[in-house]
Write a protein that holds these residues in place. Structure first.
Motif, PDB file in Angstrom:
ATOM      1  N   UNK A  20       1.042  -1.280  -0.143  1.00 55.24           N
ATOM      2  CA  UNK A  20      -0.368   0.123  -0.286  1.00 55.24           C
ATOM      3  C   UNK A  20       0.855   1.676   0.186  1.00 55.24           C
ATOM      4  N   UNK A  21       2.050   1.283   0.550  1.00 54.47           N
ATOM      5  CA  UNK A  21       2.713   2.387   0.950  1.00 54.47           C
ATOM      6  C   UNK A  21       3.150   2.434  -0.798  1.00 54.47           C
ATOM      7  N   UNK A  22       3.572   1.249  -1.107  1.00 53.19           N
ATOM      8  CA  UNK A  22       4.811   1.444  -2.302  1.00 53.19           C
ATOM      9  C   UNK A  22       3.166   1.761  -3.345  1.00 53.19           C
ATOM     10  N   UNK A  23       1.898   1.599  -3.695  1.00 48.72           N
ATOM     11  CA  UNK A  23       1.287   2.229  -4.519  1.00 48.72           C
ATOM     12  C   UNK A  23       1.156   3.422  -3.975  1.00 48.72           C
ATOM     13  N   UNK A  24       0.813   3.973  -3.025  1.00 46.33           N
ATOM     14  CA  UNK A  24       0.561   5.291  -2.858  1.00 46.33           C
ATOM     15  C   UNK A  24       2.016   6.578  -3.417  1.00 46.33           C
ATOM     16  N   UNK A  25       2.932   5.709  -3.962  1.00 48.49           N
ATOM     17  CA  UNK A  25       4.017   6.514  -4.150  1.00 48.49           C
ATOM     18  C   UNK A  25       4.144   6.566  -6.106  1.00 48.49           C
ATOM     19  N   UNK A  26       4.022   5.617  -6.232  1.00 45.43           N
ATOM     20  CA  UNK A  26       3.544   4.954  -7.472  1.00 45.43           C
ATOM     21  C   UNK A  26       2.881   6.148  -8.362  1.00 45.43           C
ATOM     22  N   UNK A  27       1.937   5.676  -8.008  1.00 39.72           N
ATOM     23  CA  UNK A  27       0.521   6.646  -8.500  1.00 39.72           C
ATOM     24  C   UNK A  27       0.236   8.196  -7.747  1.00 39.72           C
ATOM     25  N   UNK A  28       1.508   8.666  -7.301  1.00 39.02           N
ATOM     26  CA  UNK A  28       2.141   9.724  -6.946  1.00 39.02           C
ATOM     27  C   UNK A  28       1.225  10.350  -6.331  1.00 39.02           C
ATOM     28  N   UNK A  66      -5.134  -0.405  -8.596  1.00 36.24           N
ATOM     29  CA  UNK A  66      -3.916   0.472  -8.805  1.00 36.24           C
ATOM     30  C   UNK A  66      -3.083   0.337  -9.154  1.00 36.24           C
ATOM     31  N   UNK A  67      -2.054   1.054  -8.888  1.00 39.09           N
ATOM     32  CA  UNK A  67      -1.261   1.497  -9.645  1.00 39.09           C
ATOM     33  C   UNK A  67      -0.122   0.657  -9.928  1.00 39.09           C
ATOM     34  N   UNK A  68      -0.131   0.205  -8.450  1.00 35.76           N
ATOM     35  CA  UNK A  68       0.516  -1.328  -8.408  1.00 35.76           C
ATOM     36  C   UNK A  68       0.438  -2.549  -9.275  1.00 35.76           C
ATOM     37  N   UNK A  69      -0.957  -1.906  -9.637  1.00 34.64           N
ATOM     38  CA  UNK A  69      -1.099  -3.636 -10.664  1.00 34.64           C
ATOM     39  C   UNK A  69      -0.881  -3.166 -12.085  1.00 34.64           C
ATOM     40  N   UNK A  70      -1.877  -1.921 -11.662  1.00 29.61           N
ATOM     41  CA  UNK A  70      -1.138  -1.045 -13.392  1.00 29.61           C
ATOM     42  C   UNK A  70      -0.039  -1.315 -14.435  1.00 29.61           C
ATOM     43  N   UNK A  71       0.924  -1.145 -13.268  1.00 24.80           N
ATOM     44  CA  UNK A  71       2.069  -1.892 -14.170  1.00 24.80           C
ATOM     45  C   UNK A  71       2.277  -3.085 -14.198  1.00 24.80           C
ATOM     46  N   UNK A  72       1.773  -3.261 -13.716  1.00 28.17           N
ATOM     47  CA  UNK A  72       2.186  -5.478 -14.453  1.00 28.17           C
ATOM     48  C   UNK A  72       1.380  -6.031 -16.009  1.00 28.17           C
ATOM     49  N   UNK A  73       0.540  -4.848 -15.640  1.00 33.16           N
ATOM     50  CA  UNK A  73      -0.287  -4.863 -16.896  1.00 33.16           C
ATOM     51  C   UNK A  73       0.154  -4.244 -18.366  1.00 33.16           C
ATOM     52  N   UNK A  74       1.460  -3.347 -17.904  1.00 28.47           N
ATOM     53  CA  UNK A  74       2.592  -3.153 -18.940  1.00 28.47           C
ATOM     54  C   UNK A  74       3.120  -4.087 -19.533  1.00 28.47           C
ATOM     55  N   UNK A  81      12.235  -2.460  -4.710  1.00 31.75           N
ATOM     56  CA  UNK A  81      12.748  -1.768  -3.637  1.00 31.75           C
ATOM     57  C   UNK A  81      13.575  -0.620  -3.301  1.00 31.75           C
ATOM     58  N   UNK A  82      14.651   0.002  -4.693  1.00 28.46           N
ATOM     59  CA  UNK A  82      14.410   1.416  -4.969  1.00 28.46           C
ATOM     60  C   UNK A  82      13.164   2.641  -4.302  1.00 28.46           C
ATOM     61  N   UNK A  83      12.988   2.555  -4.882  1.00 35.36           N
ATOM     62  CA  UNK A  83      11.867   2.777  -4.417  1.00 35.36           C
ATOM     63  C   UNK A  83      10.787   3.399  -2.891  1.00 35.36           C
ATOM     64  N   UNK A  84      11.072   2.035  -1.487  1.00 36.03           N
ATOM     65  CA  UNK A  84      11.503   1.665  -0.813  1.00 36.03           C
ATOM     66  C   UNK A  84      12.107   2.282   0.058  1.00 36.03           C
ATOM     67  N   UNK A  85      13.776   2.252  -0.501  1.00 36.56           N
ATOM     68  CA  UNK A  85      15.227   2.465  -0.210  1.00 36.56           C
ATOM     69  C   UNK A  85      14.762   3.967  -0.082  1.00 36.56           C
TER      70      UNK A  85
END
Length: 563
Positions: free
Chosen positions: A441-449, A528-536, A553-557
């Motif tokens: 969920x934390x990653x998703x909010x980052x990817x979704x800006x 979810x933005x995280x899931x949209x990525x996979x569709x590409x 992992x770099x995003x979270x780091x």
């Protein structure tokens, strides 16, 4: 109209061996709910006693509290709060009694269960504890009668009439089976420890109407008496009569706003903020000694004005995340939304401190909560257990009290803590449920800006792209070797978020089918933005998962500054 004169409320520590004597004649009133503890609570009680038995032999062990309606000096005691514990302790005494081989020891233990008969005075044996009318006879025959437990635990469901009686049987059976495996001398040691160095906090008042509004709260809402009820009587009772009604109403308004359970938790948080120590005894003992001592007996209104009301309002802000929209206030709401997703509340006292003392400073709260979330997230990933986690937050509170603010050293992660957090991010993150959902969920909010991204979906699940158990002859088995599947299946690069329950059939679809049927909504898009990525992606191979693992992992780091 003048307020009724308060009668005294007594609270003190009472040795268990003294509690089960002629000084107390316990009765569970019929308006109380039935006995309801299950095996989990019962065996946890035994486990707690066992831990105390194996610990410091000079250290008293506190087993919680009971609240009684009892005249001072008279044995008659109506149990308002503590029925579950007193009933379970009686069952435990009965099991120890019936497992004892020595007749004299059995007779001694029976004295904790019932007052012995006095032949010369024509006084029959009398049980120490009288259950509600519906279950009293069953309890008397099957627990309080010497030697009755072995036959009790053999009763079938057809032979017990109520859920309470079933709980009595099941809990006696669980204790009997567990303690049967103990050596006799260890059961005797347990008995001695219970009688001599195990204590309960006993709170008593002469009658239901005497403790100001506490018992009226209990009766009108059908709820058990809680520590805040006791504190309310002490605090509001100390306020001059002309103001007492207004403060009683304010107290009740705050409790209603927060809800009874959260209001009770608030007193735990306040104790932590003020004392900056870990709780050792019950809240009933520690809160008056560590917090109320500065306000009673004459400054109860100041406690409400300077402590209770501002912290209650801060807690409401924490729960509702409702700071005015715009600028950094949006960030403050976002940090609070993230923090409440954690699997513990140990961070709350520090957050409440900030929300109370800097309620009008959006910039301070934005920075403070960002640092707090980073620390709390690192604890979550590293699965730091309660004692060191609480110790760090207590150190933070001390530094905040010293004026360190957002520069408090307790916020900072050591190089070792950063390294371990990075390692956990890069590992099999799916295998720990609280961790996987929080991180994704934390990653998703980052990817979704969208730092304030939050979702109203009733169900959010973490799913694998490469399934855990691919079907025989599927594309997955051609694209991934067994070693590659073992390495990548549960790692961050292979995980997505869905707003649906798991579908064992769909989880195993090949990638193209999975994208179109399982990873998209009825409108053909992912939520979810995280899931949209996979569709590409056109395909899902070890190389794709590895690339995605590095990126995520770099995003979270970067987000948590784990360099």
């Amino acid at each position: 109209m003048s307020q009724p004169k308060l009668k005294p409320i007594d609270a003190g520590e009472v040795q268990l061996g003294k509690l089960f004597t002629a000084e107390y004649d316990f009765t569970i009133p019929d308006y109380q709910r039935p006995y309801a503890w299950g095996k989990d609570e019962t065996l946890q009680l035994l486990d707690d006693l066992k831990s105390a038995l194996e610990g410091d032999l000079d250290e008293p062990y506190f087993l919680g509290s009971v609240v009684l309606v009892k005249e001072k000096g008279a044995p008659s005691a109506e149990v308002i709060d503590g029925q579950q514990r007193l009933t379970t302790l009686t069952i435990l005494f009965a099991v120890l009694r019936d497992l004892a081989h020595d007749a004299a020891l059995r007779a001694d233990i029976q004295k904790f269960v019932e007052e012995p008969e006095v032949l010369w005075d024509d006084q029959p044996a009398r049980p120490r504890l009288h259950l509600r009318t519906r279950d009293a006879k069953f309890f008397r025959e099957h627990i309080q009668t010497n030697g009755a437990v072995p036959s009790l635990i053999r009763l079938s469901d057809n032979q017990v009439k109520t859920d309470a009686q079933k709980s009595i049987r099941d809990n006696a059976q669980a204790l009997f089976e567990t303690l049967s495996a103990w050596r006799p001398e260890n059961r005797t040691r347990l008995l001695k420890m219970m009688a001599t160095r195990t204590f309960l906090v006993v709170v008593s008042t002469p009658d239901l109407n005497s403790a100001y509004r506490i018992f009226s709260v209990m009766n009108s809402r059908g709820l058990p008496l809680t520590p805040p009820d006791i504190f309310k009587s002490q605090v509001v009772g100390s306020i001059p009569e002309r103001e007492r009604g207004d403060y009683a109403e304010l107290w009740e308004d705050l409790e209603e706003e927060l809800g009874r359970e959260e209001f009770g938790d608030l007193f735990l948080y306040i104790r932590t903020i003020v004392a900056k120590t870990r709780a050792v005894r019950s809240l009933l003992v520690e809160f008056p000694d560590q917090v109320l001592k500065d306000y009673l007996p004459k400054r109860g209104s100041r406690f409400v004005d300077s402590i209770l009301e501002p912290y209650a309002l801060a807690d409401l802000r924490l729960i509702n995340q409702d700071f005015d929209a715009g600028g950094q206030w949006d960030n403050v709401n976002s940090w609070l939304k993230r923090l409440v997703q954690l699997d513990n509340d140990d961070w709350r006292p520090a957050a409440l401190w900030a929300l109370k003392n800097h309620k009008d400073d959006a910039a301070f709260l934005d920075t403070f909560l960002r640092k707090l979330e980073r620390l709390a997230a690192s604890f979550l990933l590293r699965r730091i257990y309660t004692t060191p986690r609480v110790g760090r937050y207590l150190e933070l509170l001390k530094q905040l009290d010293n004026g360190d603010g957002i520069n408090a050293g307790a916020f900072e992660l050591t190089d070792e803590e950063k390294m371990e957090t990075r390692a956990r991010l890069d590992g099999d993150i799916y295998l720990v449920n609280p961790v996987r959902k929080y991180v994704l969920l934390r990653l998703d909010s980052i990817i979704a800006s969208n730092p304030g991204a939050s979702y109203a979906h009733k169900i959010i699940t973490v799913e694998h792209v490469l399934p855990q158990k691919p079907k025989h002859a599927s594309q997955w088995l051609r694209d991934f070797t067994d070693d590659q599947r073992a390495h990548w299946t549960h790692r961050l690069g292979n995980l997505v978020l869905l707003n649906r329950t798991k579908n064992s059939e769909a989880q195993n679809y090949d990638f193209d089918v999975k994208k179109s049927k399982y990873f998209t909504s009825s409108k053909g898009s992912a939520l979810f933005a995280l899931t949209t990525q996979v569709l590409s992606y056109e395909e899902w191979t070890p190389e794709v998962v590895e690339q995605r693992q590095v990126e995520l992992t770099k995003r979270m780091t970067d987000e948590w500054e784990l360099y």
